[in-house]
Design a protein around this motif. Structure first.
Motif, PDB file in Angstrom:
ATOM      1  N   GLY A 281      17.972   7.045  13.299  1.00 51.69           N
ATOM      2  CA  GLY A 281      16.440   6.854  12.364  1.00 51.69           C
ATOM      3  C   GLY A 281      16.436   8.750  12.630  1.00 51.69           C
ATOM      4  O   GLY A 281      16.579   9.292  13.059  1.00 51.69           O
TER       5      GLY A 281
ATOM      6  N   SER B 244       5.444   5.253  14.558  1.00 54.45           N
ATOM      7  CA  SER B 244       4.214   4.465  14.018  1.00 54.45           C
ATOM      8  C   SER B 244       4.578   3.036  14.846  1.00 54.45           C
ATOM      9  O   SER B 244       5.013   2.968  16.149  1.00 54.45           O
ATOM     10  CB  SER B 244       4.697   3.983  12.518  1.00 54.45           C
TER      11      SER B 244
ATOM     12  N   TYR C 170      15.121  12.044   9.285  1.00 55.26           N
ATOM     13  CA  TYR C 170      14.207  12.642   9.615  1.00 55.26           C
ATOM     14  C   TYR C 170      13.281  11.893   8.452  1.00 55.26           C
ATOM     15  O   TYR C 170      14.120  12.356   6.958  1.00 55.26           O
ATOM     16  CB  TYR C 170      14.625  13.879   9.564  1.00 55.26           C
ATOM     17  N   GLY C 171      12.299  11.800   8.496  1.00 55.26           N
ATOM     18  CA  GLY C 171      11.556  11.554   7.649  1.00 55.26           C
ATOM     19  C   GLY C 171      10.843  12.868   6.304  1.00 55.26           C
ATOM     20  O   GLY C 171      11.621  13.947   7.251  1.00 55.26           O
ATOM     21  N   THR C 172      10.730  12.587   4.924  1.00 52.05           N
ATOM     22  CA  THR C 172      10.580  13.527   4.671  1.00 52.05           C
ATOM     23  C   THR C 172       9.196  14.452   5.241  1.00 52.05           C
ATOM     24  O   THR C 172       8.099  14.582   5.823  1.00 52.05           O
ATOM     25  CB  THR C 172       9.905  13.458   2.831  1.00 52.05           C
TER      26      THR C 172
ATOM     27  N   GLU D  65      13.104  10.224  13.685  1.00 52.73           N
ATOM     28  CA  GLU D  65      13.340   9.031  14.647  1.00 52.73           C
ATOM     29  C   GLU D  65      13.369   8.474  15.493  1.00 52.73           C
ATOM     30  O   GLU D  65      12.939   8.334  17.188  1.00 52.73           O
ATOM     31  CB  GLU D  65      12.981   7.587  13.298  1.00 52.73           C
TER      32      GLU D  65
ATOM     33  N   ALA E  42       9.465   3.945  11.131  1.00 54.55           N
ATOM     34  CA  ALA E  42       8.699   5.500  10.675  1.00 54.55           C
ATOM     35  C   ALA E  42       7.780   6.486  12.001  1.00 54.55           C
ATOM     36  O   ALA E  42       8.068   5.309  12.900  1.00 54.55           O
ATOM     37  CB  ALA E  42       7.704   5.298   9.815  1.00 54.55           C
TER      38      ALA E  42
ATOM     39  N   ALA F 101       9.219  15.621   7.919  1.00 54.13           N
ATOM     40  CA  ALA F 101       9.143  16.557   9.649  1.00 54.13           C
ATOM     41  C   ALA F 101       9.738  16.775  10.316  1.00 54.13           C
ATOM     42  O   ALA F 101      10.859  17.174  10.518  1.00 54.13           O
ATOM     43  CB  ALA F 101       9.906  14.259   9.903  1.00 54.13           C
TER      44      ALA F 101
ATOM     45  N   ARG G 257      18.610   7.347   7.260  1.00 56.57           N
ATOM     46  CA  ARG G 257      17.039   6.839   6.857  1.00 56.57           C
ATOM     47  C   ARG G 257      17.712   5.625   6.040  1.00 56.57           C
ATOM     48  O   ARG G 257      15.892   4.642   5.158  1.00 56.57           O
ATOM     49  CB  ARG G 257      17.994   8.247   5.412  1.00 56.57           C
ATOM     50  N   THR G 258      18.500   4.560   6.408  1.00 58.34           N
ATOM     51  CA  THR G 258      17.813   3.159   5.368  1.00 58.34           C
ATOM     52  C   THR G 258      18.920   2.443   6.808  1.00 58.34           C
ATOM     53  O   THR G 258      20.115   2.791   7.813  1.00 58.34           O
ATOM     54  CB  THR G 258      19.423   3.233   4.128  1.00 58.34           C
TER      55      THR G 258
ATOM     56  N   TYR H  60       5.389   9.681  13.217  1.00 59.51           N
ATOM     57  CA  TYR H  60       4.520  10.113  12.719  1.00 59.51           C
ATOM     58  C   TYR H  60       4.580  11.721  13.994  1.00 59.51           C
ATOM     59  O   TYR H  60       3.571  11.314  14.887  1.00 59.51           O
ATOM     60  CB  TYR H  60       2.921   9.843  12.626  1.00 59.51           C
TER      61      TYR H  60
END
Length: 188
Positions: A73, A47, A75-77, A83, A40, A79, A108-109, A42
Motif C-alpha cells: 500500500g 482504517s 500513499y493516498g492523496t 499504508e 486506507a 497522505a 495504489r491498486t 488515516y
C-alpha cells in the motif's frame, strides 16, 4: 429474450456465489510470506478495514505460518504516510520484530499491491505466500496472484468491517464488476 435475461442473471448469480464462497474459505498453510493487502490509512492510523487485515496477518505470523510479513500500500492523496508504513508501525507496536517486516510504498491498486509484493518476494527468494484481505476481495486477489505467477493461498479476515447489508452488497457488486473487467482485459 427472456431466456437470455435468465441466463445472464444466472451467470451473475453464479459469479457472485463464487466470490462469496472463495471469501469464506481459509486455506492458510505454511508459506514464505504473509502478504497483507493495503487499504486506507488515516494519517498514521489504519482504517478499520485495514486494521482488520493487519490484525489477521499478525495472528497468522504469530501462529507460525510464515517468517515474513509483507505489507502493501502506497500513499493516498495528500497522505504523510504510505499504508504499508502505517501497517509496519502498527505491527512493531504489537511486538513484531522489524526484521520480519517488508513493505512497499508505491502501489495504489490491488494489482499494483501484488506486482510490488512479487518483486519483493523475488528479491528475497521467497516463493509462496498467504494473501490476507477481506472475504469479498479474496477471489480477485487470488485470481491476480495466479495471473502474476505468485504461489498463494488465501486467508480472508475472519471479521470484516463490511457488516451491513448495504456495504456488503456494494462491495459484492464491485467485485462482480472487477471479475468481468479482468476477464475482458485478458481477452483483449
Amino acid at each position: 429474450m427472456a431466456r437470455l435475461m435468465l441466463l445472464v442473471l444466472a451467470w451473475l448469480a453464479g459469479v457472485a456465489g463464487w466470490i462469496v464462497w472463495v471469501g469464506h474459505r481459509d486455506d492458510a498453510r505454511p508459506a514464505d510470506a504473509i502478504i497483507v493487502l493495503g487499504a486506507a490509512a488515516y494519517d498514521a492510523r489504519p482504517s478499520p478495514v485495514f486494521e482488520e487485515r493487519i490484525r489477521h496477518g499478525l495472528n497468522l505470523y504469530r501462529a507460525g505460518y510464515a517468517p515474513v510479513l509483507l505489507f502493501t500500500g502506497g500513499y493516498g492523496t495528500g497522505a504523510r504516510f504510505a499504508e504499508s508504513q502505517v501497517a509496519r508501525r502498527y505491527a512493531v507496536r504489537q511486538g513484531i520484530p522489524e526484521e520480519a517486516i517488508l513493505i512497499e510504498t508505491s502501489s495504489r491498486t490491488t494489482l499494483q499491491n501484488l506486482l510490488q509484493a512479487r518483486e519483493l518476494m523475488r528479491q528475497r527468494d521467497l516463493h509462496s505466500a498467504i494473501i490476507v484481505s477481506d472475504p469479498l476481495h479474496m477471489s480477485r486477489a487470488l485470481r491476480l496472484c495466479r495471473h502474476l505467477g505468485i504461489e498463494a493461498a488465501g486467508s480472508p479476515t475472519p471479521s470484516t468491517r463490511f457488516r451491513s447489508f448495504q456495504t456488503q452488497w456494494r462491495f459484492l457488486l464491485q467485485e462482480v464488476y472487477f471479475f468481468h473487467r479482468d476477464l475482458v482485459a485478458r481477452v483483449a
